[in-house]
Scaffold this motif. Structure first.
Motif, PDB file in Angstrom:
ATOM      1  N   CYS A  54      -0.448  -6.680  -0.313  1.00 31.28           N
ATOM      2  CA  CYS A  54      -1.365  -5.601  -0.632  1.00 31.28           C
ATOM      3  C   CYS A  54      -2.250  -5.307   0.576  1.00 31.28           C
ATOM      4  O   CYS A  54      -2.352  -6.115   1.493  1.00 31.28           O
TER       5      CYS A  54
ATOM      6  N   GLN B 142      -4.498   4.332  -1.986  1.00 28.48           N
ATOM      7  CA  GLN B 142      -4.322   2.985  -1.435  1.00 28.48           C
ATOM      8  C   GLN B 142      -5.574   2.137  -1.624  1.00 28.48           C
ATOM      9  O   GLN B 142      -5.492   0.968  -2.039  1.00 28.48           O
TER      10      GLN B 142
ATOM     11  N   ALA C  62       1.579   7.346   0.230  1.00 28.29           N
ATOM     12  CA  ALA C  62       0.444   7.209  -0.687  1.00 28.29           C
ATOM     13  C   ALA C  62      -0.832   7.582   0.070  1.00 28.29           C
ATOM     14  O   ALA C  62      -1.094   7.020   1.140  1.00 28.29           O
TER      15      ALA C  62
ATOM     16  N   SER D 165       1.564   2.415  -3.527  1.00 29.85           N
ATOM     17  CA  SER D 165       0.394   2.443  -4.418  1.00 29.85           C
ATOM     18  C   SER D 165       0.491   3.503  -5.508  1.00 29.85           C
ATOM     19  O   SER D 165      -0.127   3.361  -6.569  1.00 29.85           O
TER      20      SER D 165
ATOM     21  N   LEU E 231      -3.883  -1.877   3.152  1.00 24.88           N
ATOM     22  CA  LEU E 231      -3.983  -0.463   3.508  1.00 24.88           C
ATOM     23  C   LEU E 231      -3.034  -0.147   4.655  1.00 24.88           C
ATOM     24  O   LEU E 231      -2.892  -0.939   5.586  1.00 24.88           O
ATOM     25  N   ASP E 232      -2.404   1.031   4.579  1.00 25.66           N
ATOM     26  CA  ASP E 232      -1.517   1.495   5.649  1.00 25.66           C
ATOM     27  C   ASP E 232      -1.767   2.979   5.883  1.00 25.66           C
ATOM     28  O   ASP E 232      -1.195   3.827   5.201  1.00 25.66           O
TER      29      ASP E 232
ATOM     30  N   PRO F  27       0.801  -1.237   0.000  1.00 21.28           N
ATOM     31  CA  PRO F  27       0.000   0.000   0.000  1.00 21.28           C
ATOM     32  C   PRO F  27       0.827   1.278   0.000  1.00 21.28           C
ATOM     33  O   PRO F  27       0.415   2.283  -0.606  1.00 21.28           O
ATOM     34  N   THR F  28       1.988   1.271   0.648  1.00 17.02           N
ATOM     35  CA  THR F  28       2.794   2.492   0.665  1.00 17.02           C
ATOM     36  C   THR F  28       3.422   2.787  -0.691  1.00 17.02           C
ATOM     37  O   THR F  28       3.963   3.880  -0.903  1.00 17.02           O
TER      38      THR F  28
ATOM     39  N   GLU G  63      -4.753   7.895   1.313  1.00  9.61           N
ATOM     40  CA  GLU G  63      -5.707   6.825   1.607  1.00  9.61           C
ATOM     41  C   GLU G  63      -6.523   6.429   0.391  1.00  9.61           C
ATOM     42  O   GLU G  63      -6.734   5.239   0.133  1.00  9.61           O
TER      43      GLU G  63
ATOM     44  N   THR H 296       0.598   7.520   5.235  1.00 10.38           N
ATOM     45  CA  THR H 296      -0.073   8.114   4.072  1.00 10.38           C
ATOM     46  C   THR H 296       0.798   9.155   3.367  1.00 10.38           C
ATOM     47  O   THR H 296       0.425   9.644   2.291  1.00 10.38           O
TER      48      THR H 296
END
Length: 331
Positions: free
Chosen positions: A129, A144, A139, A92, A131-132, A89-90, A141, A136
């Protein structure tokens, strides 16, 4: 398992033997490169040797981007391991910055998967994969979320399990998974790796059918230990996230880790040297290694009074084989 933390009875100091594990591994520090600079000789093979002594039977090398997934597959094929393909996610924003845009990026991941579904070094999961929301700045939210969904499509297309990441994003994380058909259809599986959430989140994720994987970062606080203890045996996986997530003396897990018999400590945590004094054949102090997975297993064993260490390691070994379809390791 109950969630109260109770130490098990003392284990005889002479406890020894080979306990089987599967771990993940990929980073330039195992090639002697720290913060972009060459600091010592490539000691990757020595790392593998130490892991074998610790009982590591195989490794799942995690892909955190398109480029890294290619490297993971190459390394897995070279050593007879396994790999994942996906975008962390980071990272993305790589989807939007890729020549041809997000569609071209997801197609490149798709092509990589389809070309490596069988044989030595094959793809066994989609990810990392998720969410982080703690990071943010790498990337946003919304970026992501959008590219998390696109990777879920790949898992459905190829019927592969997910290798998932969730940080400070549990509500959105589970909502997206449910909206995309995960959590209802038990044929769609996966693991939430490096878990640091609450007991309630553990229960919700297990009820959705997901496995939970823990490492040193999952065992830092007393609340972490409660969450780890809440993981049912059939949903438990172990990892190191090497070279990160080392187990340290400041962690809540240290009291339990101190009971590790010397015969096992020498295998899981062999004596190390500081980076400036690097010696081939010795670990680098502060760099987590696959061999340390035995220490993670020991803490889980001590959290669950009456469950023998070998029972913990064998159950997790079989869980890993079943989730990722690693039937060749049963031979």
């Amino acid at each position: 398992m109950p969630v109260t933390v109770i130490s098990s009875k003392p284990v005889p100091a002479e406890l020894s033997g080979t306990f089987r594990f599967i771990v993940n591994l990929t980073d330039a520090v195992f090639r002697g490169i720290h913060h972009g600079k060459k600091k010592h000789e490539d000691d990757f093979e020595a790392v593998l040797d130490r892991s074998r002594i610790a009982g590591v039977q195989s490794m799942i090398i995690t892909g955190g981007s398109l480029r890294e997934s290619k490297t993971a597959l190459s390394l897995a094929a070279q050593h007879g391991f396994f790999a994942t393909v996906g975008c962390h996610p980071t990272r993305s924003k790589e989807f939007d910055e890729y020549p041809g845009g997000p569609e071209a990026y997801i197609q490149a991941l798709d092509n990589l998967i389809s070309a490596n579904l069988h044989g030595k070094g094959r793809v066994v999961a989609i990810g990392e994969c998720g969410l982080d929301y703690d990071r943010t700045h790498f990337a946003p939210e919304d970026v992501q979320r959008r590219h998390f969904r696109s990777q879920l499509f790949l898992a459905k297309k190829y019927k592969l399990p997910l290798f998932l990441h969730s940080r400070a994003a549990h509500k959105d994380f589970v909502n997206i998974l449910r909206e995309e058909g995960f959590g209802e259809d038990r044929e769609r599986k996966g693991v939430v790796h490096s878990f640091t959430g609450s007991v309630e989140e553990v229960v919700e994720l297990m009820d959705m059918g997901f496995h939970i994987s823990v490492n040193g970062c999952s065992l830092k606080t007393e609340q972490n230990l409660l969450a780890a203890k809440a993981i049912r045996p059939d949903k438990l996986l172990l990892e190191t996230d090497a070279p990160w997530c080392s187990m340290t003396s400041t962690h809540a897990s240290n009291t339990l880790l101190e009971t590790l018999p010397a015969s096992l400590k020498s295998k899981y945590f062999p004596s190390s040297t500081k980076l400036p004094s690097f010696m081939m054949g010795k670990p680098v102090k502060g760099r987590n290694e696959p061999s340390a997975i035995g220490g993670v297993a020991w803490v889980i064993h001590r959290l669950n009074e009456g469950v023998p260490f070998e029972k913990v390691t064998e159950k997790v070994y079989k869980n890993t084989i079943q989730l990722f379809g690693l039937d060749e390791l049963l031979a």
